[in-house]
Design an enzyme around this catalytic site. Structure first.
Site, PDB file in Angstrom:
ATOM      1  N   CYS A 143       0.832  -1.204   0.000  1.00 14.21           N
ATOM      2  CA  CYS A 143       0.000   0.000   0.000  1.00 14.21           C
ATOM      3  C   CYS A 143       0.876   1.267   0.000  1.00 14.21           C
ATOM      4  O   CYS A 143       1.479   1.578  -1.014  1.00 14.21           O
ATOM      5  CB  CYS A 143      -1.006  -0.064   1.134  1.00 14.21           C
ATOM      6  SG  CYS A 143      -2.493   0.886   0.743  1.00 14.21           S
TER       7      CYS A 143
ATOM      8  N   HIS B  53      -3.305  -5.203   1.761  1.00  7.56           N
ATOM      9  CA  HIS B  53      -2.601  -5.482   3.021  1.00  7.56           C
ATOM     10  C   HIS B  53      -2.580  -6.982   3.313  1.00  7.56           C
ATOM     11  O   HIS B  53      -3.455  -7.470   4.041  1.00  7.56           O
ATOM     12  CB  HIS B  53      -3.317  -4.767   4.173  1.00  7.56           C
ATOM     13  CG  HIS B  53      -3.104  -3.291   4.197  1.00  7.56           C
ATOM     14  ND1 HIS B  53      -2.259  -2.672   5.080  1.00  7.56           N
ATOM     15  CD2 HIS B  53      -3.624  -2.316   3.421  1.00  7.56           C
ATOM     16  CE1 HIS B  53      -2.259  -1.368   4.862  1.00  7.56           C
ATOM     17  NE2 HIS B  53      -3.090  -1.123   3.859  1.00  7.56           N
TER      18      HIS B  53
ATOM     19  N   GLU C 130      -0.880  -8.595   5.314  1.00 13.73           N
ATOM     20  CA  GLU C 130      -0.662  -8.888   6.744  1.00 13.73           C
ATOM     21  C   GLU C 130      -1.981  -8.922   7.511  1.00 13.73           C
ATOM     22  O   GLU C 130      -2.020  -9.349   8.662  1.00 13.73           O
ATOM     23  CB  GLU C 130       0.310  -7.854   7.352  1.00 13.73           C
ATOM     24  CG  GLU C 130      -0.288  -6.498   7.720  1.00 13.73           C
ATOM     25  CD  GLU C 130      -0.514  -5.568   6.522  1.00 13.73           C
ATOM     26  OE1 GLU C 130      -0.331  -6.008   5.361  1.00 13.73           O
ATOM     27  OE2 GLU C 130      -0.894  -4.401   6.750  1.00 13.73           O
TER      28      GLU C 130
HETATM   29  N1  GLN Z   1      -3.692   6.308   1.130  1.00 15.64           N
HETATM   30  C1  GLN Z   1      -2.384   6.040   1.624  1.00 15.64           C
HETATM   31  C2  GLN Z   1      -1.320   6.861   0.880  1.00 15.64           C
HETATM   32  O1  GLN Z   1      -1.634   7.493  -0.053  1.00 15.64           O
HETATM   33  C3  GLN Z   1      -2.050   4.573   1.552  1.00 15.64           C
HETATM   34  C4  GLN Z   1      -3.013   3.782   2.400  1.00 15.64           C
HETATM   35  C5  GLN Z   1      -2.449   2.536   3.015  1.00 15.64           C
HETATM   36  O2  GLN Z   1      -1.237   2.326   3.081  1.00 15.64           O
HETATM   37  N2  GLN Z   1      -3.318   1.714   3.520  1.00 15.64           N
HETATM   38  O3  GLN Z   1      -0.184   6.853   1.239  1.00 15.64           O
END
Ligand code: GLN
Length: 200
Positions: A82, A173, A175
């Site tokens: 992410c 994610h 995890e």
């Molecule tokens: N929206 C976050 C970003 O732009 C990422 C979200 C996440 O890691 N769950 O960095």
């Protein structure tokens, strides 16, 4: 050959790093939390977890951490999830921001809705074992990948799990799911990368 456990760091500046550490241990690695640049030394691999990529960037501005990490990911297996995937991308849009420029892909931040977009989906993957559960939290969308990037899973046609050599990125994610396949894949990548170096 001695079958020692690879030592894999989890960048612990913010985000869900404890769960990654547990998943790594379950997948046969030794996990180490990394809070300072000097702690990158001696690692066989690294996970950059989810969180807020702008906050990561702010923390990384200190003590030359960003530049050290940029060199680190060039040669050492690294898995970004992410926000971590955003940091590894060569291009970040909506808005444009600085990144480590390691995986040849463009990502759009918060691409699935302006506010909280948390979705749990099951989707097809090239990993053996059938569909993969994927937990998305304000996820980015990978809008473009280069020729050297292998797509291992997709959401509505867009890549969500990709690999480029020793680098892995997921816009979800892993995890937060019980399925161990994605962490196992990363631990295998780390093992394969460190194997040619003879160790007594
Ligand atoms: N929206 C976050 C970003 O732009 C990422 C979200 C996440 O890691 N769950 O960095």
């Amino acid at each position: 050959m001695k079958d020692s456990k690879p030592v894999i760091g989890v960048l612990a500046l913010q985000g869900a790093y404890e769960k990654h550490a547990h998943a790594l241990e379950a997948a046969g690695a030794q996990a180490r939390l990394v809070k300072r640049p000097a702690e990158l030394a001696g690692l066989d691999g690294l996970i950059i977890p989810g969180g807020e990529s702008t906050t990561f960037l702010k923390h990384l501005e200190r003590d030359g951490f960003f530049d050290l990490l940029k060199d680190f990911v060039r040669d050492t297996p690294t898995f970004g999830t992410c926000a971590g995937a955003i940091l590894l991308a060569t291009g970040v849009e909506r808005p444009h921001q600085h990144s480590l420029g390691a995986i040849d892909m463009t990502v759009e931040r918060n691409a699935y809705g302006r506010q909280i977009d948390s979705t749990i989906l099951r989707g097809p993957t090239t990993l053996p074992g059938g569909d993969l559960e994927m937990v998305f939290i304000r996820a980015p969308r990978i809008s473009h990948v280069g020729d050297q990037v292998e797509v291992l899973a997709r959401r509505e046609g867009a890549p969500v799990l990709v690999r480029q050599g020793h680098l892995l990125a997921a816009t979800f994610h892993p995890e937060l799911s019980v399925d161990p396949r994605v962490h196992r894949l990363f631990v295998d990548t780390v093992r394969a990368h460190t194997a040619p170096i003879a160790r007594d």
